[in-house]
Design an enzyme around this catalytic site. Structure first.
Site, PDB file in Angstrom:
ATOM      1  N   ASP A  67      27.487 -20.428  12.077  1.00 26.19           N
ATOM      2  CA  ASP A  67      26.969 -21.048  10.848  1.00 26.19           C
ATOM      3  C   ASP A  67      26.595 -20.001   9.808  1.00 26.19           C
ATOM      4  OD1 ASP A  67      24.853 -20.097  12.377  1.00 26.19           O
ATOM      5  OD2 ASP A  67      23.889 -22.029  12.641  1.00 26.19           O
ATOM      6  N   ASP A 136      13.875 -28.372  17.688  1.00 26.60           N
ATOM      7  CA  ASP A 136      14.163 -29.815  17.631  1.00 26.60           C
ATOM      8  C   ASP A 136      15.446 -30.174  18.388  1.00 26.60           C
ATOM      9  OD1 ASP A 136      16.055 -28.707  15.972  1.00 26.60           O
ATOM     10  OD2 ASP A 136      15.480 -29.828  14.173  1.00 26.60           O
ATOM     11  N   HIS A 138      18.410 -28.657  18.042  1.00 28.25           N
ATOM     12  CA  HIS A 138      19.688 -28.429  17.337  1.00 28.25           C
ATOM     13  C   HIS A 138      20.439 -27.240  17.926  1.00 28.25           C
ATOM     14  CE1 HIS A 138      17.452 -25.645  14.379  1.00 28.25           C
ATOM     15  NE2 HIS A 138      18.451 -24.908  14.773  1.00 28.25           N
ATOM     16  N   GLU A 143      21.725 -30.650  13.142  1.00 26.44           N
ATOM     17  CA  GLU A 143      20.371 -31.185  13.238  1.00 26.44           C
ATOM     18  C   GLU A 143      20.363 -32.521  13.980  1.00 26.44           C
ATOM     19  OE1 GLU A 143      18.103 -29.323  12.672  1.00 26.44           O
ATOM     20  OE2 GLU A 143      18.221 -28.223  10.791  1.00 26.44           O
TER      21      GLU A 143
HETATM   22  C1  GLP Z   1      18.900 -21.266  13.644  1.00 23.23           C
HETATM   23  C2  GLP Z   1      20.360 -21.053  14.026  1.00 23.23           C
HETATM   24  C3  GLP Z   1      20.636 -21.481  15.448  1.00 23.23           C
HETATM   25  C4  GLP Z   1      19.592 -20.876  16.379  1.00 23.23           C
HETATM   26  C5  GLP Z   1      18.229 -21.373  15.986  1.00 23.23           C
HETATM   27  C6  GLP Z   1      17.121 -20.854  16.883  1.00 23.23           C
HETATM   28  O1  GLP Z   1      18.632 -22.542  13.254  1.00 23.23           O
HETATM   29  N1  GLP Z   1      21.234 -21.752  13.138  1.00 23.23           N
HETATM   30  O2  GLP Z   1      21.945 -21.079  15.816  1.00 23.23           O
HETATM   31  O3  GLP Z   1      19.882 -21.224  17.702  1.00 23.23           O
HETATM   32  O4  GLP Z   1      17.985 -20.902  14.657  1.00 23.23           O
HETATM   33  O5  GLP Z   1      16.760 -19.576  16.490  1.00 23.23           O
HETATM   34  P1  GLP Z   1      15.786 -18.609  17.281  1.00 23.23           P
HETATM   35  O6  GLP Z   1      16.624 -17.954  18.304  1.00 23.23           O
HETATM   36  O7  GLP Z   1      15.319 -17.628  16.234  1.00 23.23           O
HETATM   37  O8  GLP Z   1      14.704 -19.427  17.825  1.00 23.23           O
END
Ligand code: GLP
Length: 262
Positions: A67, A136, A138, A143
């Protein structure tokens, strides 16, 4: 789904790097799907260390990231393009011409999304997709409520996600509202999935996607439909799992089987 509970986040990153390196050793020109966020950072550091010691080479690997924020210039410190180049691609022997991220600056985002799907298909599909998980539930920026068959497209970020990611920006207001993200269906099309989750803030999402029903309300739960998913958890992230003892026993047996096979 193989659920592996490890002692701490360092063990998670070591095991994740082992799995990624094994894939690259078996197939040096493989296609990796990569993720951003705080969770995979230590894994990327492991990959950089191993490449610098000559234990692995990424020179023939192709990568596709999950993404990218819409509207952030590549050089913006919080763009995922910047994150990947500074934390991985430029620190190891990746061929930068083979490292792809969705284009959040395209004039025609819908066409750019279709092109991204086509590029992945032309590269032969993703062999191993690395994932984190949002609080959440995702995955990528799919989402809650995302179609479980979705492909790369533009998504509006949930308030919870913008709140979680505000720590990387100066304030919540600076977090973009939109992102281009591979869909849940794009992720399910990869041949293997490796999901990492660490810390107690992920415990509810982890319990929901592994042990709850398959539902668009928890996009990661769609992984229950995938035939080759490995989930690496530290103890805090695994703390709400009801079948924790079972996963640990399965893992013990699995390790014994692997030793027998050697
Ligand atoms: C973002 C990314 C996800 C990732 C999520 C959790 O939303 N788009 O790919 O898994 O954050 O991030 P973290 O590893 O910092 O908790």
């Amino acid at each position: 789904m193989r659920v592996v509970i490890l002692e701490d986040s360092q063990a998670v990153s070591q095991r994740a790097a082992d799995i990624i390196c094994q894939t690259v050793h078996q197939q040096p020109d493989c296609v990796l799907g990569l993720a951003t966020g705080g969770t995979p950072l230590a894994t990327y550091q492991q990959l950089v260390d191993r490449a610098s010691q000559g234990l692995v080479s990424f020179s023939q690997v192709t990568t596709f990231n999950l993404d990218e924020y819409v509207g952030l210039p590549r050089q913006h410190r919080q763009s995922y393009w910047h994150f990947m180049h500074k934390n991985l691609f430029e620190l190891a022997d990746f061929n930068l011409a083979r490292c792809f991220l969705p284009d959040g600056l395209a004039d025609d985002l819908a066409t750019a999304c279709d092109d991204y799907e086509r590029q992945i298909a032309e590269a032969g599909g993703i062999e191993l997709q690395l994932l984190g998980i949002g609080t959440d539930g995702h995955i990528a920026f799919n989402e809650p409520g995302s179609s479980l068959g979705s492909r790369t497209r533009v998504k509006a970020l949930a308030e919870q996600t913008r709140l979680d990611n505000a720590r990387f920006f100066g304030s919540m207001e600076e977090v973009p509202e939109l992102a281009v993200t591979m869909g849940v269906g794009s992720i399910l099309a990869s041949r293997q999935v490796l999901l990492l989750a660490t810390g107690s803030s992920k415990a509810d999402a982890v319990e929901a996607f592994i042990e709850g029903p398959i539902t668009a309300a928890v996009p990661a739960s769609a992984l229950q439909l995938h035939r080759s998913v490995t989930v690496l958890l530290d103890r805090p992230a695994a703390s709400r799992l009801r079948r924790l003892a079972y996963y640990e026993r399965v893992e013990q047996l699995q390790r014994q089987l692997e030793q027998c096979a050697r």
